[in-house]
Design an enzyme around this catalytic site. Structure first.
Site, PDB file in Angstrom:
ATOM      1  N   ASP A 336       2.332   1.088  -4.931  1.00 11.67           N
ATOM      2  CA  ASP A 336       1.763   1.421  -6.240  1.00 11.67           C
ATOM      3  C   ASP A 336       1.731   0.188  -7.134  1.00 11.67           C
ATOM      4  O   ASP A 336       2.432  -0.787  -6.913  1.00 11.67           O
ATOM      5  CB  ASP A 336       2.582   2.521  -6.913  1.00 11.67           C
ATOM      6  CG  ASP A 336       4.010   2.082  -7.216  1.00 11.67           C
ATOM      7  OD1 ASP A 336       4.585   1.363  -6.388  1.00 11.67           O
ATOM      8  OD2 ASP A 336       4.548   2.459  -8.277  1.00 11.67           O
ATOM      9  N   GLU A 337       0.900   0.229  -8.133  1.00 13.90           N
ATOM     10  CA  GLU A 337       0.840  -0.763  -9.211  1.00 13.90           C
ATOM     11  C   GLU A 337       0.809  -2.206  -8.695  1.00 13.90           C
ATOM     12  O   GLU A 337       1.425  -3.107  -9.266  1.00 13.90           O
ATOM     13  CB  GLU A 337       2.020  -0.559 -10.176  1.00 13.90           C
ATOM     14  CG  GLU A 337       1.966   0.795 -10.869  1.00 13.90           C
ATOM     15  CD  GLU A 337       3.165   1.080 -11.741  1.00 13.90           C
ATOM     16  OE1 GLU A 337       2.995   1.706 -12.813  1.00 13.90           O
ATOM     17  OE2 GLU A 337       4.290   0.703 -11.353  1.00 13.90           O
ATOM     18  N   ALA A 338       0.068  -2.422  -7.625  1.00 13.33           N
ATOM     19  CA  ALA A 338      -0.064  -3.774  -7.064  1.00 13.33           C
ATOM     20  C   ALA A 338      -1.192  -4.505  -7.778  1.00 13.33           C
ATOM     21  O   ALA A 338      -2.173  -4.954  -7.173  1.00 13.33           O
ATOM     22  CB  ALA A 338      -0.325  -3.691  -5.557  1.00 13.33           C
TER      23      ALA A 338
END
Length: 529
Positions: A336-338
């Site tokens: 996530d949130e890369a």
């Protein structure tokens, strides 16, 4: 005049009390037994009736047949009940029609499945039947919730210890019912994790997801990369000393969880949320320079160097060592949130990492952004979006589900335990909005994402992120983190009141009509009503 009358009445009462002070007070009526439907999660079927069963100093816990796992469950129950009741509660394998009876197998138990149970209570006995040990253990949790909250105290308390008469028959809706504990933002040690496991067991959850790595800290020992913990695990949010689990610590947690019929799912978040690893080893960075340790709460600024071969040597070593000490089926790879990883690099990274997980005998779970890459066959996506999540992002998830990717449903504005209840909640976050107890309970995982077939939902999970939680007291007693919300006013006990743990409901209970509300939580949020 009205106030004068009230004063006169009070004086008369006082006088009457003085005149009869020598007379013994009338015996207080014993409190009514907790109704059978006041259980979290709400049971599938409840049939109240008949007189209650009352524990006494002659109560015996019977395990007819005496199987090892049934005896273990019986010993666990006795250990819970002895301190507060003061009763010896001996465990015996002798048959009998009185006391607490725990049985595995027998008439009509096969249809209860691996985790279901039936509890029957009457004036002579309370009997819990199940097809498998896990079901027997879950039935014991219902028995526990039906007793007065003071039964959770560790010192002797006055009774009476009554269990309402009738029958509870219960089976879970989903086979995957989880909660996540983030030990990366702030570190929590073995004893604290065990306490959390005990809280999850009370609500019949069967999976503990441990978030073991993030920008702020790496929390699991990897022999082939020792600086991950010696350096990367040395701090936490706010600059505290941090900490990590040795391999022996981790195995102890896994073993303890298994004794409570929970499976541990470890998570190594990547390719983003990786600053602790990047700071530990310069060679994992594209420029070969290690960034400083990070103690803030921003997200999206870190990324593994996707083109480097060294990155995949690292991933292989970490997955190999972690898989070797994890008996469960799943290993979570984050994703996530890369925001600092390009889309093409993200897809390339996930294409290489998923086969590594499979090589070591595990099934990968990834946060739902994995659906925008190429989910491998069998890979599970964990949806953490909320009402503000874009239609395009939701579409990626539903399309992945249509092609066979199963989903764990964890909506941030329904099941995130660290979301505040309201503006007055002192701890937690509010980026997904304020989340009331009712909002946590009153939703249907099977229909939450339109277009996802019901069989495409593996289960439900409630994550607990710890950016704002740094102590055991905050973890256990803070209002927003209701794995253990404010306790029942009737007893300062060890039992968590339902609070937002009501989110266990949708993952266990059969499908309910829209707008339905559990009788177990229909009173004031945060209490057993």
């Amino acid at each position: 005049m009205r106030r004068r009358r009230l004063l006169c009445s009070l004086l008369l009462v006082t006088a009457a009390g003085t005149a009869t002070a020598a007379a013994p007070p009338p015996a207080a009526a014993a409190p009514a037994a907790t109704p059978l439907d006041r259980v979290v999660p709400a049971p599938a079927a409840v049939h109240p009736g008949g007189d209650p069963y009352t524990l006494g100093d002659r109560t015996t816990i019977r395990v007819p047949g005496g199987g090892a796992e049934a005896r273990q469950v019986a010993g666990y129950l006795a250990g819970l009940l002895r301190p507060a009741t003061g009763f010896s509660l001996p465990v015996t394998t002798r048959s009998g029609s009185d006391g607490i009876v725990l049985k595995i197998g027998g008439k009509d138990t096969a249809k209860l499945g691996a985790e279901g149970y039936r509890l029957e209570s009457g004036p002579r006995s309370v009997t819990v039947r199940a097809a498998r040990p896990a079901g027997l253990f879950h039935g014991v949790q219902t028995l526990r919730q039906l007793l007065p909250p003071s039964v959770e105290r560790r010192t002797e308390q006055p009774g009476a210890w009554r269990i309402a008469g009738g029958t509870v028959t219960d089976t879970p809706r989903y086979g995957y019912r989880a909660a996540m504990l983030d030990v990366s933002r702030h570190f929590f040690g073995v004893r604290q994790v065990k306490r959390y496991i005990d809280q999850l067991a009370l609500y019949k959850l069967n999976t503990l997801h441990l978030h073991l790595s993030d920008d702020q800290g790496w929390r699991i020992a990897i022999d082939s990369w020792p600086k991950l913990t010696s350096h990367g695990g040395s701090t936490q949010v706010g600059g505290g000393r941090g900490g990590f689990f040795t391999k022996a610590d981790y195995r102890e947690i896994v073993k303890y969880a298994a004794s409570r019929y929970l499976t541990v799912v470890p998570e190594i978040d990547m390719p983003g949320h990786t600053n602790a690893a990047l700071s530990s080893y310069a060679e994992l960075n594209c420029d070969g320079k290690a960034p400083p340790l990070y103690t803030g709460t921003d997200v999206g600024f870190s990324s593994f160097c996707v083109p480097k071969k060294k990155t995949y040597d690292f991933v292989d070593d970490v997955v190999r060592e972690l898989a070797a000490m994890t008996p469960g089926r799943y290993l979570h790879i984050g994703g996530d949130e890369a925001h600092s990883t390009s889309h093409d690099d993200y897809v390339a990274f996930m294409d290489k990492v998923q086969p590594v997980v499979a090589k070591y005998g595990k099934t990968a779970i990834g946060w739902h952004q994995l659906a925008g890459a190429h989910p491998a066959k069998g890979t599970v996506a964990q949806y953490w979006g909320y009402d503000a999540t874009s239609a395009d992002e939701r579409k990626e998830v539903t399309e992945a589900a249509a092609h066979g990717t199963r989903l764990i449903i964890s909506p941030a504005d329904r099941s995130y335990l660290d979301m505040k209840y309201d503006k007055n909640t002192p701890l937690g976050l509010a980026w997904a909005g304020y989340v009331s107890v009712r909002r946590s309970y009153d939703w249907n995982p099977a229909t939450y994402l339109p277009g996802v077939p019901e069989k495409g939902v593996l289960g439900v999970e409630a994550p607990l992120w710890t950016e704002t939680l740094s102590t055991s007291a905050q973890l256990e007693c803070g209002r927003p983190v209701t794995a253990r919300p404010p306790l029942d006013a009737r007893a300062v006990s060890r039992r968590p009141a339902p609070g937002r743990s009501a989110s266990a409901g949708p993952r266990w209970c059969p499908r309910r009509s829209p707008g339905s509300w559990s009788p177990a939580t229909s009173g004031r949020p945060g209490t057993r009503s």
